[in-house]
Design a protein around this motif. Structure first.
Motif, short mmCIF file in Angstrom:
data_model
loop_
_atom_site.label_atom_id
_atom_site.label_comp_id
_atom_site.label_asym_id
_atom_site.label_seq_id
_atom_site.Cartn_x
_atom_site.Cartn_y
_atom_site.Cartn_z
N UNK A 190 79.80 31.66 -36.34
CA UNK A 190 79.61 30.86 -35.67
C UNK A 190 77.98 30.31 -34.53
N UNK A 191 78.21 29.51 -34.36
CA UNK A 191 77.03 28.64 -34.37
C UNK A 191 75.83 28.92 -32.73
N UNK A 238 75.21 41.61 -33.32
CA UNK A 238 75.94 42.04 -34.45
C UNK A 238 75.57 40.57 -35.26
N UNK A 239 76.19 39.22 -34.60
CA UNK A 239 75.88 38.92 -34.95
C UNK A 239 75.11 37.22 -35.62
N UNK A 240 74.11 37.59 -34.64
CA UNK A 240 72.93 36.72 -35.09
C UNK A 240 71.87 37.22 -36.17
N UNK A 241 71.98 39.33 -36.26
CA UNK A 241 71.47 40.26 -37.19
C UNK A 241 72.45 39.80 -38.65
N UNK A 242 73.31 38.88 -38.83
CA UNK A 242 74.11 38.80 -39.79
C UNK A 242 74.70 40.57 -40.48
N UNK A 243 74.60 41.57 -39.46
CA UNK A 243 75.38 42.40 -39.88
C UNK A 243 76.70 42.63 -39.25
N UNK A 244 78.17 42.09 -40.47
CA UNK A 244 79.37 42.12 -40.75
C UNK A 244 79.97 43.51 -40.67
#
Length: 322
Positions: free
Chosen positions: A297-298, A126-132
């Motif tokens: 996050x990085x 979800x983070x890699x997809x920018x899916x807040x």
């Protein structure tokens, strides 16, 4: 096994030692009718959840539940779905004017693990997809389950967390929503989110700040420290520590001793919740902060998150015969 037998034999395998129910010949027809009605009042759906094993002990008026994850011992979406249904079915069919319920117990079938908490693989994706929205929706679902448990599903019962292994991240946070925690020696607790640049977003701040004060809560949350059951007992977070293999027996002992004090204990817990005053809105607000931080996050943080998830995946799986 009869789903209503109360057969929670634990480690010695003895049905009599564990209070298995037998119907004596001296019972009246009225008593037998009441027992039959109770059995019919509990839906089969409660005992057919995919990742939760549920048993009702009629004698103790206790519902025992064990997490039985099909994959990693974490709060995956299927596990959360089972918890939503578990709470819904308990709230609808147990309590005053329904099937009696005085104690709700949660443990785990995973060898050496209570729960590792959040679904790290899902978080990384979800983070890699920018899916807040996806992150927030996951968090909201977790804190809604936690908040209902904090309030004992609005039933006059006591909730007990049984720990027989590692309780980390959201697994530790979930335990904090129980009225009592009984842990076996060798169990460990911690909030490792700081390792990959995040913080626990599913209740730790709200609950620990009330229980420990803000300074000590910050130390537990951000210190990246693994605590033993004995250490948390000294801090007042774990109520009883027992030898390995004695957790179920300790819960039954607690139930036996709490019998006459049950109404007072329930009332005291309700008063404590009133003074702690943790609202669902506060928990959801913390989830929002957590979701925003997660998107910062990085890539190296996400790789560490996935390595931790991979290590969890390699742990022994729950036996089908457990």
């Amino acid at each position: 096994m009869d789903r209503l037998s109360g057969d929670l034999a634990g480690h010695d395998g003895s049905r009599e030692a564990e209070g298995a129910i037998a119907i004596p010949f001296a019972q009246s027809s009225d008593e037998l009718f009441v027992q039959a009605q109770r059995r019919l009042s509990v839906p089969d759906e409660l005992f057919a959840l995919s990742e939760l094993d549920v048993f009702y002990d009629e004698r103790a008026e206790a519902l025992w539940t064990y997490m039985r994850p099909t994959g990693r011992p974490s709060f995956t979406p299927p596990m959360l779905g089972d918890f939503v249904n578990w709470q819904r079915l308990i709230g609808a069919h147990f309590g005053p004017d329904h099937v009696p319920l005085k104690y709700l117990i949660l443990g785990s079938r995973s060898p050496g693990v209570f729960c590792f908490g959040g679904d790290l693989e899902l978080f990384a994706s979800l983070i890699r997809d920018g899916n807040r929205d996806g992150l927030a929706a996951y968090g909201y679902r977790c804190v809604e389950i936690l908040h209902r448990n904090m309030h004992a599903l609005d039933l006059p019962m006591l909730t007990i967390g049984l720990v027989q292994g590692q309780a980390l991240g959201g697994g530790f946070e979930a335990l904090l929503s129980f009225d009592y925690i009984i842990a076996e020696r060798g169990s460990v607790f911690g909030l490792p989110e700081v390792k990959f640049g995040l913080f626990p977003g599913m209740g730790a701040h709200a609950i620990l700040s009330r229980k420990l004060g803000s300074a000590l809560a910050d130390r537990v949350i951000m210190g990246d420290i693994t605590y033993t059951a004995e250490q948390l007992n000294e801090m007042g977070l774990v109520d009883r520590v027992v030898d390995a293999g004695q957790g179920e027996r300790a819960v039954r002992d607690f139930i036996a001793k709490a019998g006459r004090r049950h109404a007072g204990l329930v009332g005291a817990r309700r008063a404590a919740r009133r003074s702690e005053n943790i609202s669902l809105a506060e928990l959801r607000d913390i989830v929002d902060h957590w979701a925003d931080a997660a998107l910062m996050l990085r890539e190296q943080d996400l790789k560490l998150m996935q390595r931790l998830a991979g290590a969890q995946e390699k742990l022994p799986k729950v036996s089908a015969a457990a």
